[in-house]
Scaffold this motif. Structure first.
Motif, PDB file in Angstrom:
ATOM      1  N   PRO A   4       0.822  -1.206   0.000  1.00 57.57           N
ATOM      2  CA  PRO A   4       0.000   0.000   0.000  1.00 57.57           C
ATOM      3  C   PRO A   4       0.859   1.261   0.000  1.00 57.57           C
ATOM      4  O   PRO A   4       2.049   1.205   0.316  1.00 57.57           O
ATOM      5  N   ARG A   5       0.241   2.372  -0.325  1.00 62.42           N
ATOM      6  CA  ARG A   5       1.003   3.605  -0.547  1.00 62.42           C
ATOM      7  C   ARG A   5       1.255   4.369   0.754  1.00 62.42           C
ATOM      8  O   ARG A   5       0.983   5.561   0.883  1.00 62.42           O
ATOM      9  N   LEU A   6       1.814   3.631   1.659  1.00 62.15           N
ATOM     10  CA  LEU A   6       2.228   4.156   2.962  1.00 62.15           C
ATOM     11  C   LEU A   6       3.667   3.724   3.199  1.00 62.15           C
ATOM     12  O   LEU A   6       3.986   2.533   3.128  1.00 62.15           O
ATOM     13  N   ALA A   7       4.530   4.694   3.444  1.00 60.57           N
ATOM     14  CA  ALA A   7       5.937   4.413   3.726  1.00 60.57           C
ATOM     15  C   ALA A   7       6.268   4.798   5.160  1.00 60.57           C
ATOM     16  O   ALA A   7       5.651   5.699   5.742  1.00 60.57           O
ATOM     17  N   LEU A   8       7.238   4.104   5.713  1.00 55.25           N
ATOM     18  CA  LEU A   8       7.814   4.477   7.001  1.00 55.25           C
ATOM     19  C   LEU A   8       9.068   5.279   6.695  1.00 55.25           C
ATOM     20  O   LEU A   8       9.955   4.807   5.985  1.00 55.25           O
ATOM     21  N   VAL A  76      10.496 -10.335   3.917  1.00 54.97           N
ATOM     22  CA  VAL A  76       9.544  -9.472   4.619  1.00 54.97           C
ATOM     23  C   VAL A  76       8.738  -8.714   3.572  1.00 54.97           C
ATOM     24  O   VAL A  76       9.300  -8.178   2.602  1.00 54.97           O
ATOM     25  N   ASP A  77       7.429  -8.654   3.742  1.00 51.44           N
ATOM     26  CA  ASP A  77       6.546  -8.063   2.742  1.00 51.44           C
ATOM     27  C   ASP A  77       6.531  -6.545   2.875  1.00 51.44           C
ATOM     28  O   ASP A  77       5.537  -5.935   3.285  1.00 51.44           O
ATOM     29  N   VAL A  78       7.662  -5.925   2.525  1.00 50.89           N
ATOM     30  CA  VAL A  78       7.763  -4.474   2.522  1.00 50.89           C
ATOM     31  C   VAL A  78       8.880  -4.104   1.551  1.00 50.89           C
ATOM     32  O   VAL A  78       9.897  -4.804   1.460  1.00 50.89           O
ATOM     33  N   VAL A 239      -5.308   5.285   3.960  1.00 51.26           N
ATOM     34  CA  VAL A 239      -4.710   5.005   2.657  1.00 51.26           C
ATOM     35  C   VAL A 239      -5.537   3.955   1.913  1.00 51.26           C
ATOM     36  O   VAL A 239      -5.786   4.075   0.700  1.00 51.26           O
ATOM     37  N   ALA A 240      -5.993   2.934   2.636  1.00 52.82           N
ATOM     38  CA  ALA A 240      -6.817   1.891   2.008  1.00 52.82           C
ATOM     39  C   ALA A 240      -8.133   2.472   1.497  1.00 52.82           C
ATOM     40  O   ALA A 240      -8.599   2.114   0.402  1.00 52.82           O
ATOM     41  N   ALA A 241      -8.732   3.375   2.265  1.00 54.02           N
ATOM     42  CA  ALA A 241      -9.990   3.993   1.837  1.00 54.02           C
ATOM     43  C   ALA A 241      -9.773   4.850   0.601  1.00 54.02           C
ATOM     44  O   ALA A 241     -10.586   4.828  -0.338  1.00 54.02           O
ATOM     45  N   TRP A 242      -8.673   5.595   0.567  1.00 55.32           N
ATOM     46  CA  TRP A 242      -8.362   6.410  -0.617  1.00 55.32           C
ATOM     47  C   TRP A 242      -8.146   5.512  -1.838  1.00 55.32           C
ATOM     48  O   TRP A 242      -8.643   5.807  -2.922  1.00 55.32           O
TER      49      TRP A 242
END
Length: 253
Positions: A4-8, A76-78, A239-242
């Motif tokens: 998803p389009r979220l980064a740390l 790792v899934d990232v 982010v998931a909702a967007w």
């Protein structure tokens, strides 16, 4: 670049493979570092640790350190990234080759504002000297790795959209914008280039996520609260909702 389009976002002396692994349940990418690659930046980091009790990564061999940390995220899934500081081209080329081997993003740091790093010629100094920044980007891009540049807004005398165009021409794939409470700059950079734009600063939940996406960001990142599950839950849900809203009718998200 990642879903998803979220980064740390990288945290000096804290953002390592273990940190990335802990946040992988929420994020599509995790940027380790920052890591100082050459002697001027390493000397600056040593001074920051000694004088201001900052936490910094200062391994004996920074290239080997990056290789080990990225290898630790195998499976790792990232999507991993590595934020690096350098005043010289060659170590950037070397670390980019390592990143390419691990399908990791190289993030060139043109963001740090600590006096020691700026005096050395790194961090936000590169935004004022775009010729040098272009050379670092080109060296990293030549490795075949995806290249991002971390930048900050509200720097007097710096046209961030113009800098973005220059780094795109030099081979960058992404730009990571610390908006510094100036969300409009995200729109300016998004309009100026086709770079994948990651927006940072104050990302805490639905309102901030929507604001950045509405200004043209392709993704958002979380910095200091990246180890706070409550914040990550809120941001990931937003982010998931967007993303669901962007799906064409009749297409499963």
């Amino acid at each position: 670049m990642f879903e998803p389009r979220l980064a740390l976002a990288s945290l000096s002396g804290e953002a390592d493979a273990e940190w990335a692994r802990d946040g992988a349940a929420w994020a599509g990418a995790a940027v380790l570092g920052g890591v100082c690659l050459d002697e001027p930046t390493r000397e600056a980091a040593r001074a920051m640790v000694a004088d201001r009790d900052r936490s910094e990564f200062l391994p004996d061999d920074p290239i080997a350190f990056v290789d080990d940390e990225l290898a630790a995220l195998s499976g790792v899934d990232v999507r991993p990234g590595i934020n690096v500081r350098s005043t010289t081209v060659e170590p950037v080329r070397e670390v980019a080759e390592v990143a390419s081997d691990h399908d990791a993003v190289v993030e060139i740091n043109a963001h740090c504002r600590q006096d020691e790093l700026c005096t050395a010629g790194a961090g936000e100094t590169l935004l004022r000297e775009p010729d040098r920044l272009e050379a670092l980007v080109a060296a990293a891009a030549a490795s075949g790795a995806d290249v991002s540049v971390k930048v900050r807004a509200e720097l007097d005398g710096v046209d961030l959209a113009a800098v973005a165009r220059r780094i795109e021409a030099a081979g960058a794939d992404a730009i990571h914008v610390d908006a510094m409470d100036s969300e409009a700059v995200v729109a300016e950079v998004a309009d100026a280039t086709d770079l994948f734009l990651i927006a940072n600063n104050g990302v805490r939940g639905r309102e901030s996520v929507r604001e950045y996406f509405d200004h043209g960001a392709d993704a958002v990142s979380v910095g200091r609260p990246s180890d706070d599950p409550a914040v990550l839950d809120r941001v990931a849900d937003a982010v998931a909702a967007w993303s669901a809203d962007r799906e064409p009718p009749g297409v499963e998200p």
